[in-house]
Design a protein around this motif. Structure first.
Motif, PDB file in Angstrom:
ATOM      1  N   ALA A  76       0.830  -1.214   0.000  1.00  0.00           N
ATOM      2  CA  ALA A  76       0.000   0.000   0.000  1.00  0.00           C
ATOM      3  C   ALA A  76       0.865   1.266   0.000  1.00  0.00           C
ATOM      4  CB  ALA A  76      -0.925  -0.006   1.218  1.00  0.00           C
ATOM      5  N   GLN A  77       2.115   1.129   0.494  1.00  0.00           N
ATOM      6  CA  GLN A  77       3.046   2.261   0.483  1.00  0.00           C
ATOM      7  C   GLN A  77       3.891   2.264  -0.791  1.00  0.00           C
ATOM      8  OE1 GLN A  77       4.447   4.387   3.660  1.00  0.00           O
ATOM      9  NE2 GLN A  77       2.265   4.528   3.272  1.00  0.00           N
ATOM     10  N   VAL A  78       4.462   1.067  -1.120  1.00  0.00           N
ATOM     11  CA  VAL A  78       5.509   0.996  -2.164  1.00  0.00           C
ATOM     12  C   VAL A  78       4.944   1.180  -3.569  1.00  0.00           C
ATOM     13  CG1 VAL A  78       7.307  -0.455  -3.174  1.00  0.00           C
ATOM     14  CG2 VAL A  78       6.964  -0.459  -0.699  1.00  0.00           C
ATOM     15  N   VAL A  79       3.753   0.547  -3.841  1.00  0.00           N
ATOM     16  CA  VAL A  79       3.233   0.626  -5.218  1.00  0.00           C
ATOM     17  C   VAL A  79       2.880   2.075  -5.592  1.00  0.00           C
ATOM     18  CG1 VAL A  79       1.419  -0.165  -6.786  1.00  0.00           C
ATOM     19  CG2 VAL A  79       2.518  -1.793  -5.231  1.00  0.00           C
ATOM     20  N   PRO A  80       2.153   2.827  -4.730  1.00  0.00           N
ATOM     21  CA  PRO A  80       1.896   4.234  -5.093  1.00  0.00           C
ATOM     22  C   PRO A  80       3.192   5.055  -5.206  1.00  0.00           C
ATOM     23  CG  PRO A  80       0.405   3.517  -3.364  1.00  0.00           C
ATOM     24  CD  PRO A  80       1.407   2.420  -3.520  1.00  0.00           C
ATOM     25  N   ALA A  81       4.204   4.691  -4.375  1.00  0.00           N
ATOM     26  CA  ALA A  81       5.494   5.415  -4.483  1.00  0.00           C
ATOM     27  C   ALA A  81       6.092   5.186  -5.872  1.00  0.00           C
ATOM     28  CB  ALA A  81       6.453   4.917  -3.404  1.00  0.00           C
ATOM     29  N   TRP A  82       5.972   3.956  -6.341  1.00  0.00           N
ATOM     30  CA  TRP A  82       6.467   3.629  -7.705  1.00  0.00           C
ATOM     31  C   TRP A  82       5.696   4.439  -8.748  1.00  0.00           C
ATOM     32  CZ3 TRP A  82       3.670   0.494 -11.465  1.00  0.00           C
ATOM     33  CH2 TRP A  82       4.399   0.197 -12.626  1.00  0.00           C
ATOM     34  N   LEU A  83       4.353   4.459  -8.608  1.00  0.00           N
ATOM     35  CA  LEU A  83       3.513   5.188  -9.577  1.00  0.00           C
ATOM     36  C   LEU A  83       3.901   6.668  -9.615  1.00  0.00           C
ATOM     37  CD1 LEU A  83       1.082   5.376 -11.490  1.00  0.00           C
ATOM     38  CD2 LEU A  83      -0.390   5.675  -9.476  1.00  0.00           C
ATOM     39  N   SER A  84       4.236   7.220  -8.435  1.00  0.00           N
ATOM     40  CA  SER A  84       4.533   8.656  -8.382  1.00  0.00           C
ATOM     41  C   SER A  84       5.792   9.016  -9.189  1.00  0.00           C
ATOM     42  CB  SER A  84       4.703   9.107  -6.929  1.00  0.00           C
ATOM     43  OG  SER A  84       5.914   8.560  -6.421  1.00  0.00           O
ATOM     44  N   CYS A  85       6.613   8.001  -9.487  1.00  0.00           N
ATOM     45  CA  CYS A  85       7.859   8.274 -10.266  1.00  0.00           C
ATOM     46  C   CYS A  85       7.601   8.263 -11.776  1.00  0.00           C
ATOM     47  CB  CYS A  85       8.911   7.216  -9.961  1.00  0.00           C
ATOM     48  SG  CYS A  85       9.375   7.126  -8.242  1.00  0.00           S
ATOM     49  N   LEU A  86       6.410   7.827 -12.200  1.00  0.00           N
ATOM     50  CA  LEU A  86       6.166   7.650 -13.643  1.00  0.00           C
ATOM     51  C   LEU A  86       5.637   8.950 -14.254  1.00  0.00           C
ATOM     52  CD1 LEU A  86       4.518   4.090 -13.649  1.00  0.00           C
ATOM     53  CD2 LEU A  86       6.924   4.727 -13.625  1.00  0.00           C
ATOM     54  N   PRO A  87       5.758   9.152 -15.579  1.00  0.00           N
ATOM     55  CA  PRO A  87       6.474   8.270 -16.508  1.00  0.00           C
ATOM     56  C   PRO A  87       7.986   8.491 -16.426  1.00  0.00           C
ATOM     57  CG  PRO A  87       5.710  10.222 -17.660  1.00  0.00           C
ATOM     58  CD  PRO A  87       5.229  10.347 -16.240  1.00  0.00           C
ATOM     59  N   ILE A  88       8.765   7.521 -16.929  1.00  0.00           N
ATOM     60  CA  ILE A  88      10.219   7.745 -17.039  1.00  0.00           C
ATOM     61  C   ILE A  88      10.543   8.010 -18.499  1.00  0.00           C
ATOM     62  CG2 ILE A  88      10.811   6.427 -14.963  1.00  0.00           C
ATOM     63  CD1 ILE A  88      11.594   4.080 -16.727  1.00  0.00           C
ATOM     64  N   LYS A  89      11.518   8.902 -18.727  1.00  0.00           N
ATOM     65  CA  LYS A  89      11.710   9.395 -20.106  1.00  0.00           C
ATOM     66  C   LYS A  89      13.162   9.357 -20.582  1.00  0.00           C
ATOM     67  CE  LYS A  89       7.966  12.762 -19.509  1.00  0.00           C
ATOM     68  NZ  LYS A  89       7.670  14.196 -19.364  1.00  0.00           N
ATOM     69  N   GLY A  90      14.083   8.918 -19.701  1.00  0.00           N
ATOM     70  CA  GLY A  90      15.505   8.976 -20.097  1.00  0.00           C
ATOM     71  C   GLY A  90      15.945   7.702 -20.791  1.00  0.00           C
ATOM     72  N   ASP A  91      15.750   6.559 -20.119  1.00  0.00           N
ATOM     73  CA  ASP A  91      16.162   5.265 -20.669  1.00  0.00           C
ATOM     74  C   ASP A  91      14.971   4.690 -21.428  1.00  0.00           C
ATOM     75  OD1 ASP A  91      16.738   2.575 -21.127  1.00  0.00           O
ATOM     76  OD2 ASP A  91      18.016   2.446 -19.349  1.00  0.00           O
ATOM     77  N   LEU A  92      15.004   4.815 -22.756  1.00  0.00           N
ATOM     78  CA  LEU A  92      13.817   4.478 -23.555  1.00  0.00           C
ATOM     79  C   LEU A  92      13.517   2.980 -23.532  1.00  0.00           C
ATOM     80  CD1 LEU A  92      14.292   6.949 -26.546  1.00  0.00           C
ATOM     81  CD2 LEU A  92      13.090   7.282 -24.381  1.00  0.00           C
ATOM     82  N   ILE A  93      14.542   2.162 -23.317  1.00  0.00           N
ATOM     83  CA  ILE A  93      14.291   0.706 -23.253  1.00  0.00           C
ATOM     84  C   ILE A  93      13.509   0.396 -21.972  1.00  0.00           C
ATOM     85  CG2 ILE A  93      15.380  -1.571 -23.060  1.00  0.00           C
ATOM     86  CD1 ILE A  93      17.724  -0.422 -24.691  1.00  0.00           C
ATOM     87  N   GLU A  94      14.013   0.911 -20.830  1.00  0.00           N
ATOM     88  CA  GLU A  94      13.321   0.657 -19.568  1.00  0.00           C
ATOM     89  C   GLU A  94      11.933   1.306 -19.569  1.00  0.00           C
ATOM     90  OE1 GLU A  94      14.287  -1.543 -17.173  1.00  0.00           O
ATOM     91  OE2 GLU A  94      15.789  -1.910 -18.727  1.00  0.00           O
ATOM     92  N   ALA A  95      11.808   2.483 -20.222  1.00  0.00           N
ATOM     93  CA  ALA A  95      10.505   3.164 -20.269  1.00  0.00           C
ATOM     94  C   ALA A  95       9.456   2.225 -20.861  1.00  0.00           C
ATOM     95  CB  ALA A  95      10.616   4.441 -21.097  1.00  0.00           C
ATOM     96  N   LYS A  96       9.798   1.552 -21.932  1.00  0.00           N
ATOM     97  CA  LYS A  96       8.830   0.655 -22.592  1.00  0.00           C
ATOM     98  C   LYS A  96       8.429  -0.487 -21.651  1.00  0.00           C
ATOM     99  CE  LYS A  96      10.152   1.739 -27.366  1.00  0.00           C
ATOM    100  NZ  LYS A  96      11.292   2.644 -27.249  1.00  0.00           N
TER     101      LYS A  96
END
Length: 1126
Positions: free
Chosen positions: A1019-1039
């Motif tokens: 309940a803490q970690v998943v929303p923390a992950w969502l708050s970092c999105l989207p990622i735009k630097g590493d296009l492979i990881e972004a996909k």
């Protein structure tokens, strides 16, 4: 030969010649010197018969004549003949080398006779030949049979002779000794004290200049042969008398002797510069005094300068030492600038009839100074040289004489390469200084100013181009209008070439109208040199401006074709060659559609020219080879019909044998070759090897072109592979020329790719995969073997790069034994790399090591990292290709890789080692679990590394282990989360240098959410992950990450959506940003899934919730989304 029956006459002649009476043999020797051809050739064939029939008698007879004949001529000739029989000529199995064929008793007698002859001989020229024979024979015996034991009488004879009363004998003994010391170093160690006192005595007190020079030679050679610095230091006190040998020769007017002494001291400066360190100021001061002495011969002064430059260049052995003498550097610089004034205003220069006369009026002083300024700047660097130059240049530029202005500009051009970093900091000053001289009244000064701009465009680009184009381009355009001085015009065109090579189309385009019209005017000039300059400049401008050149094509191409068709006589060969270059570069710039019609016509002309080049100095061949390759790049597969015309001569050029001459390093017949500029000489183990450079350059061009064709035509190149592979594979070890090796290395993967594509597309005339396997078996082992022997770090990196590509193309076809040899090759590379690293670390401990040296080392370190980078890539490819089957090899390699993780290693080494483990974990899944205990602690530790590249590799690895590590990873989840969190929460995490590490940390966090949900507070970690999105630097990881987000939304992930779907606005926001970025941040599949999800949300969400979500988007995003969803 024994089987050949000799005539009765020959039998009786041989019997007499080799019989007890010495007269017939002496007659034979005198006939060998005869001016009458018949008599001499008969004597030569008899001599050769003797050598084949009875080498023992022949050698002993020659030695007896040397020892006892009253005739000086006979003794001299016998000494020459004996030297030829007893020394190795061309190589180890030289047929004229008799020594191994002689009986033990003959060998023993010969040794005694030779030493007796040295002791007796009074004639200096013969004595010298005998000493050479003894030294060369001894060196081959001692190096074959080891140490002094092979000739026990030799050292006692040398010691006895050098302490005798006869100056002639002293000189002979010292001459033999100086050639021998490198072979007998071990045997000499017990006698160092004796040798020291003998050499000190002979250098200090011998009345004979010849003995002193021989003692100097002996001392220099002995010091070089001693392995330990402590042993060398015992001879420090010889240095003052060694220098006195030089000064006394000069004071008594014996310049030839002085030059001999200087050459010996230069050798010492190059190999043992530290030996001179304690007395450096005295030694260098004396040399500069010689260089400043106008009364001395130029040759002597040039050698004194060469000595100081050699010391400056001895960076590896004595880093920073010369920079400790700034006052001497200033003096040397002043000497060199003064030498540049030795130039005459030769009318030939102004006539400008030929390119060759560009140096008319330049003297040997001038050219030595030019070369030395360049070498001095490269070896000492800008922080040392620029302050010295800044003191001298203003006075030269303010002087009245044109020669001084000219010298200042030539100096700037020569030091630009070595001082580039410091000159870039003072660019405004430098550019102003040079451009002011564009208006000098003297054309040679204007030429020198243009020359400086051309040189600086190369050495100080692209900064010069970016910041000063608005001042430089108009100045060059104006110089092209100097019709009174065609040489200045031509040089301005050449400088346009240098300037535009480092230019972007954006900088160049505004000047094209003016420059192209001026160059077209110059093309119509009557002076061929001006036309040639204009052609080269046009070619470069087209190449740099690419499609922007299209608007000039119709104006330019007719002129170019006219030159190609009309410049047919011998005097115009270079002009025609340059028109080919220009046409092909213009064609490449404007592209196939624009060029197609003219291309056909141009190729017809080239085809007719192809067979007409007959003279080896004709430049047409090399230019034509390059033009064909460019036409191929421009036309692609449309070029295939011409390959049958292009390939035969190209293969012929690629197969040229190097034109090599081998002579003894101290032989006397080198006077004719040393002046020939087209011959490059290198000295290896007492042999001087001369190589004709034009042949090598043509060969290198051809090899590069073969690589171009294979790269461009892919499967279309298939018909030529069977001829090209056997031509290029052996050239991986072509040590005469780096460019040839580089081209061969680059071509290897291209050949494999071409073969593989031809087989896959059914174009290989029925050949299948076994053909690709055959080619792989030929190429990859050859590459690995060449890798073992490659002396250059840069080429070593290219070889690994090629090897990596080859494994990607046909790795699955490799057998285990071949993989084993690749792995062994990689181990060798890692070992060699750490050895070089250690040597560099040693250099940092030198007394005089300074900031400039650190700069030089930094460049070498960067090259080293490139090698290790390629090692990592190769191993990554092997792991991806063979997966778990590669792990036994990985086990062997881990003792080489694990040390690279150490804190004492560079960030790049740590990154490479981590990436290799990441590959193992990602490709080998369960099989890799056994390495987790060793490597995962390093990954966790490396999340805090100061290098963002290392952090990126570490968090990526944690993500991989989270995905594939199953229960092995479970106990590490808590630690992993806090490490990842630190990377994400870092204050500058989103700055460009850190963003790749951030994106990979976010991706790793997503994998922990996906594969270890039960070990975290979701309940803490998943929303923390969502708050970092989207990622735009590493296009492979972004996909990957955005795809994962889609999956979680599709399955209505509770923790993601949050209580009462409170996270939906954020999710819509992420989708919107991803969709607005086009194809960069998600695959097509993910994009369509996102659109579907948004459409569903439109239908299911209450309008008020939707409205608040839309309102949080930017207007542009709202528009994009509306158009996507409508």
């Amino acid at each position: 030969m024994d089987s050949v029956s000799l005539t009765q006459l020959q039998e009786s002649q041989l019997a007499a010649i080799l019989g007890p009476d010495s007269a017939p043999f002496e007659t034979l020797v005198s006939h060998l010197m005869s001016t009458a051809n018949d008599q001499r050739s008969e004597a030569e064939s008899l001599f050769n018969l003797c050598r084949q029939r009875d080498p023992d008698s022949l050698a002993l007879k020659l030695a007896h004549v040397c020892n006892s004949s009253p005739s000086v001529e006979l003794r001299a000739m016998s000494a020459i003949l004996l030297r030829k029989q007893l020394t190795r000529g061309g190589g180890g199995d030289d047929p004229s080398f008799l020594w191994p064929r002689l009986s033990t008793s003959s060998q023993s007698s010969l040794k005694s006779l030779l030493l007796a002859s040295v002791a007796r001989e009074e004639a200096k020229s013969i004595s010298k030949k005998l000493c050479d024979t003894v030294s060369e024979l001894a060196s081959s015996i001692l190096s074959d049979e080891g140490g002094g034991a092979a000739w026990p009488d030799l050292l006692p004879f040398i010691f006895q002779s050098v302490t005798s009363d006869s100056p002639r004998l002293q000189e002979s003994a010292l001459l033999i000794f100086s050639q021998l010391s490198q072979y007998a170093a071990e045997a000499l160690l017990p006698h160092l004290a004796t040798l020291h006192s003998i050499l000190l005595e002979r250098l200090s007190n011998s009345p004979s200049a010849d003995v002193r020079i021989a003692a100097l030679s002996a001392a220099v050679n002995l010091i070089q042969s001693l392995a330990s610095a402590a042993d060398r230091d015992r001879f420090q006190d010889l240095l003052p008398p060694m220098m006195r040998t030089l000064t006394e020769a000069l004071n008594s007017g014996q310049e030839a002797t002085a030059q001999e002494a200087l050459e010996l001291l230069i050798e010492l400066a190059g190999t043992e510069p530290k030996f001179l360190r304690r007395q450096l100021a005295e030694v260098v001061g004396a040399m500069l005094q010689i260089a400043e002495a106008d009364a001395l011969e130029e040759g002597t002064r040039h050698l004194a300068i060469e000595f100081v430059i050699t010391l400056a260049e001895a960076r590896e052995r004595a880093p920073g030492m010369m920079r400790k003498l700034p006052q001497f550097i200033g003096r040397l610089f002043a000497i060199l600038m003064k030498m540049l004034l030795d130039i005459e205003d030769d009318p030939v220069w102004h006539n400008a009839d030929s390119e060759e006369d560009e140096d008319a009026g330049e003297t040997s002083n001038y050219s030595v100074a030019q070369e030395c300024l360049d070498r001095l700047a490269i070896s000492l660097g800008g922080n040392t040289i620029v302050p010295v130059a800044s003191e001298l240049l203003p006075a030269y530029l303010a002087a009245f004489e044109w020669q001084k202005h000219h010298a200042a500009l030539i100096t700037l051009a020569q030091i630009a390469e070595g001082c580039s970093k410091v000159m870039l900091n003072n660019l405004e000053q430098v550019v102003t200084m040079v451009l002011n001289s564009f208006h000098d009244p003297h054309p040679r000064v204007r030429w020198a100013a243009i020359n400086a701009i051309g040189q600086m465009s190369t050495d100080l680009g692209p900064d010069l181009q970016v910041n000063y184009h608005q001042r430089v381009m108009p100045a060059l355009a104006l110089a092209m209008d100097d019709f009174q001085n065609p040489r200045v015009q031509a040089h301005a065109a050449s400088a346009v070439l240098n300037f535009s090579e480092n230019c972007t189309p954006e900088i160049l385009t505004p000047y094209l109208d003016g420059i192209v019209s001026k160059l077209l005017a110059l093309l119509q000039n009557r002076k061929q040199m001006v036309q040639e300059g204009a052609l080269t400049a046009l070619a470069s401008v087209a190449d740099s401006s690419q499609e922007h050149f299209q608007k000039y094509y119709d104006a330019v191409m007719p002129y170019l074709k006219a030159i190609l068709l009309k410049a047919t006589d011998k005097s115009n060969r270079m002009l025609r060659a340059k028109s080919m270059e220009c046409i092909s570069l213009v064609g490449m710039a404007v592209g196939k559609d624009k060029f197609r019609d003219d291309a056909k016509q141009v190729m017809e002309v080239l085809m007719t020219l192809q067979g007409t080049v007959t003279e080896s100095d004709d430049p047409t061949t090399s230019y034509m080879l390059q033009a064909w390759a460019r036409l191929c790049k421009c036309l692609g597969q449309d070029f295939l019909p011409y390959m049958s015309v292009v390939m035969p001569p190209l293969l012929q050029s690629a197969q040229l044998k190097p034109d090599v001459t081998i002579t003894s390093a101290d032989s006397d017949n080198d006077d004719d070759e040393s002046d020939d500029e087209s011959i490059e000489t290198i000295t290896l183990g007492g042999k001087r090897i001369g190589i004709k450079t034009s042949v090598l350059e043509e060969k290198a061009t051809a090899c590069n072109m073969l690589c171009c064709y294979a790269d461009e035509l892919k499967e279309g190149f298939y018909p030529w592979i069977d001829q090209v592979a056997p031509t290029l594979v052996p050239l991986l070890k072509f040590y005469f020329h780096e460019e040839v090796r580089k081209a061969a290395v680059s071509a290897m993967p291209e050949l494999l790719r071409s073969a593989k594509l031809a087989v896959e597309k059914g174009l290989a005339q029925g050949r299948g995969e076994s053909y690709v396997k055959q080619l792989t078996d030929y190429i990859i082992p050859a590459l690995v073997e060449a890798l073992h022997k490659e002396p250059e770090t840069e080429i070593c990196a290219s070889m690994l790069d090629s090897l990596n590509e080859c494994i990607q193309i046909s790795g699955p076809l490799l057998e285990e034994s071949q993989v084993r040899s690749i792995v062994d090759g990689i181990k060798d590379v890692i070992i060699a790399s750490s050895t070089r690293k250690r040597e560099r670390a040693e250099r940092t401990k030198a007394e005089d090591f300074d900031a400039e040296e650190r700069e030089f080392l930094k460049e070498e370190d960067e090259q080293e990292e490139e090698v290790l980078d390629q090692v990592g890539d190769c191993l990554g490819t092997l792991i991806k290709t063979f997966k778990a089957a590669f792990l036994p090899f990985f086990d062997e390699l881990s003792s080489y890789i694990t040390p690279m993780l150490g804190k004492d290693k560079t960030a790049e080494e740590r990154r490479i080692a981590i990436c290799i483990f990441d590959d193992v974990a990602e490709q080998c899944h369960e099989a890799a679990l056994r390495y987790y205990d060793t490597f995962v602690p390093f990954l966790l530790e490396a999340c805090n590394d100061e290098s963002p590249d290392v952090r990126q590799a570490a968090v990526y690895g944690i993500g991989v282990c989270a995905e594939f590590g199953r229960s092995m990873f479970k106990p590490l989840v808590g630690e992993a989360l806090s490490r990842i969190n630190a990377v994400i929460r870092q204050p500058n995490a989103l700055q460009s240098e850190n963003v790749m590490a951030y994106d990979n940390a976010v991706s790793a966090l997503g994998k922990i959410c996906q594969f270890h949900r039960d070990s975290i507070d979701a309940a803490q970690v998943v929303p923390a992950w969502l708050s970092c999105l989207p990622i735009k630097g590493d296009l492979i990881e972004a996909k990957v990450v955005h795809d994962q987000l889609c999956t979680m939304v599709e399955r209505s992930d509770m923790e993601l959506l949050g209580p009462n779907n409170q996270n939906l606005p954020k999710i819509v926001h992420v989708f919107a940003e991803v969709l607005c970025a086009g194809k960069d941040l998600a695959t097509e599949q993910t994009v369509s899934r996102m659109i579907n999800l948004l459409r569903q949300l439109q239908q299911t969400l209450p309008p008020s919730a939707l409205a608040s979500t839309w309102s949080s988007l930017q207007p542009q995003q709202q528009l994009t989304l509306q158009s996507i969803l409508s």
